[in-house]
Design an enzyme around this catalytic site. Structure first.
Site, PDB file in Angstrom:
ATOM      1  CB  VAL A 140      23.406  42.434  10.072  1.00 14.04           C
ATOM      2  CG1 VAL A 140      23.056  43.896  10.346  1.00 14.04           C
ATOM      3  CG2 VAL A 140      22.181  41.546  10.285  1.00 14.04           C
ATOM      4  CB  ALA A 180      29.337  43.565   8.367  1.00  9.33           C
ATOM      5  CE  LYS A 181      30.567  39.110  15.055  1.00 12.36           C
ATOM      6  NZ  LYS A 181      31.909  39.560  15.463  1.00 12.36           N
ATOM      7  N   GLY A 182      27.880  38.235  10.720  1.00 16.07           N
ATOM      8  CA  GLY A 182      27.106  37.164  10.115  1.00 16.07           C
ATOM      9  C   GLY A 182      27.042  35.974  11.037  1.00 16.07           C
TER      10      GLY A 182
END
Length: 424
Positions: free
Chosen positions: A68, A113-115
């Site tokens: 995201v 962001a992050k994943g």
């Protein structure tokens, strides 16, 4: 080793609800309109991917992966990759949003962001994890890159994970792209001081908070929840500063020693066994009990949503420094505020990692390595400058540190939006 029990989070609250509530409060205070709220609430880009894995026994398993990008108005998106059985799209959305505010508060040229991949790494071999990392990277490769989105380690991932990600991404480009990730091994262009950066940042801010409250480190007791990437280093740095750290915990157990924990001995024990459980220099206690021990300083450094309305009233600490992302729910935050507990918010307290990730990215762009002393000096300068800005804003306007930090961050991101304008 026995299977770790799940971390207690009351009612498994959705962290995205808390993230959106914090944003809504800041937008209302700043007087922004509904359109701005919608713009800041919605991720700019997100992707869900299937991650097929051929296991060592030949069977096929399909895992869920996410990335995201909440915002990139101030620069490329930046944020970690989490491997955990609890990973969900809403969790990743919340963490990406918090990264946006964290980068803005630290005045870094990044968005958030992050994943993550929904996987329990302890149940897979190293070869299987490498396959997962490489397939996940190939699936998200169209939206990442040193000028687009730069992943980093998080829960369940490490420098080796980043090495595999860098190699996989570089293979698709036909040349080595060192700046595509941060938190890499130093031999592959990682920054000196990156591994301990978040922990050092937590310690810098904790000591500043003690001074703000007129408390002396040598007369202070502390408890640290989480003995992993952040908590282990934070506990050791706090102890080095003279604080008596009397309790720590991991996903398996919590231990307590009123005389203070010997971290050299505990470190050797954890390196040998993988857990604080069974350490002979302390007494084992219930993991949830650690949060309510009679200490001066509490550092939740595990996962989100552990301080809730169910236990906030029982917390004895005068200061809470959030080493984890989102460890305090909105309801708990209100209780702690009313009780006069000083809460140093996550977007300030645990920003050391992204600061040194920025340094690593800059070094990759320059193809030049900074000495460790310079990295640590600049890390401390940035952390304490942000601390002073937030404290000044909170004291001037009668707000909590979290409110002041959120207002600063949201205002900076909104100004970037307004300066760039909307594409017609």
């Amino acid at each position: 080793m026995t299977e770790p029990p799940s971390v207690h989070r009351a009612s498994r609250a959705n962290p995205l609800d808390d993230a959106l509530h914090q944003l809504g409060e800041a937008v209302a205070t700043l007087g922004y309109d509904e359109g701005t709220l919608q713009l800041l609430s919605a991720p700019r880009r997100e992707i869900s991917v299937a991650v097929p894995l051929r296991r060592d026994d030949g069977t096929i398993e399909v895992l869920n992966g996410y990335r995201v990008q909440h915002n990139y108005s101030r620069g490329p998106a930046k944020g970690g990759v989490r491997f955990s059985p609890d990973v969900s799209l809403d969790e990743v959305r919340a963490l990406a949003m918090w990264m946006t505010w964290k980068c803005a508060l630290m005045d870094l040229p990044y968005g958030g962001a992050k994943g993550g991949v929904t996987i329990d790494p302890s149940r897979y071999s190293a070869r299987e994890l490498e396959r997962v990392v490489r397939r996940y990277t190939s699936e998200i490769s169209p939206i990442i890159g040193p000028e687009r989105d730069i992943p980093a380690p998080d829960i369940g991932t490490d420098a080796q994970t980043m090495a595999w990600m860098m190699d996989t991404y570089s293979a698709t480009r036909g040349y080595t792209v060192a700046g595509v990730v941060t938190g890499k091994p130093v031999i592959l262009g990682g920054s000196l001081g990156r591994a301990s950066a978040t922990s050092r940042g937590v310690a810098h801010v904790a000591l500043a908070a003690l001074a703000y409250k007129g408390m002396k480190p040598e007369r202070t007791t502390a408890a640290v929840q989480g003995y992993g990437k952040v908590g282990r280093g934070a506990a050791e740095f706090l102890a080095e500063a003279g604080i008596r750290v009397v309790a720590v915990s991991d996903q398996f157990a919590a231990i307590h020693s009123e005389a203070g924990i010997d971290f050299a001995a505990l470190g050797a024990h954890v390196d040998a066994t993988g857990t604080v459980r069974g350490f002979r220099g302390a007494q084992e206690i219930d993991r949830d009990q650690l949060l309510t021990l009679p200490v001066d300083l509490l550092v939740p450094a595990a996962v989100e949503g552990v301080i809730t309305d169910a236990n906030a009233g029982d917390i004895a600490a005068r200061i809470i420094v959030e080493g984890a992302n989102g460890p305090t729910t909105v309801a708990a935050d209100a209780i702690l505020r009313d009780r006069g507990v000083l809460v140093v918010p996550d977007i300030l307290a645990n920003a050391g990692g992204v600061i040194v990730s920025y340094f690593e990215w800059a070094q990759a762009n320059q193809t030049y390595r900074w000495p460790l002393a310079l990295v640590e000096e600049r890390l401390k300068e940035r952390m304490l400058a942000a601390w002073e800005d937030v404290v000044k804003a909170a004291d001037s306007h009668g707000r909590t540190l979290r409110q002041a930090a959120m207002l600063t961050a949201v205002e900076r991101v909104t100004q970037a939006h307004e300066s760039r304008g909307l594409h017609p």
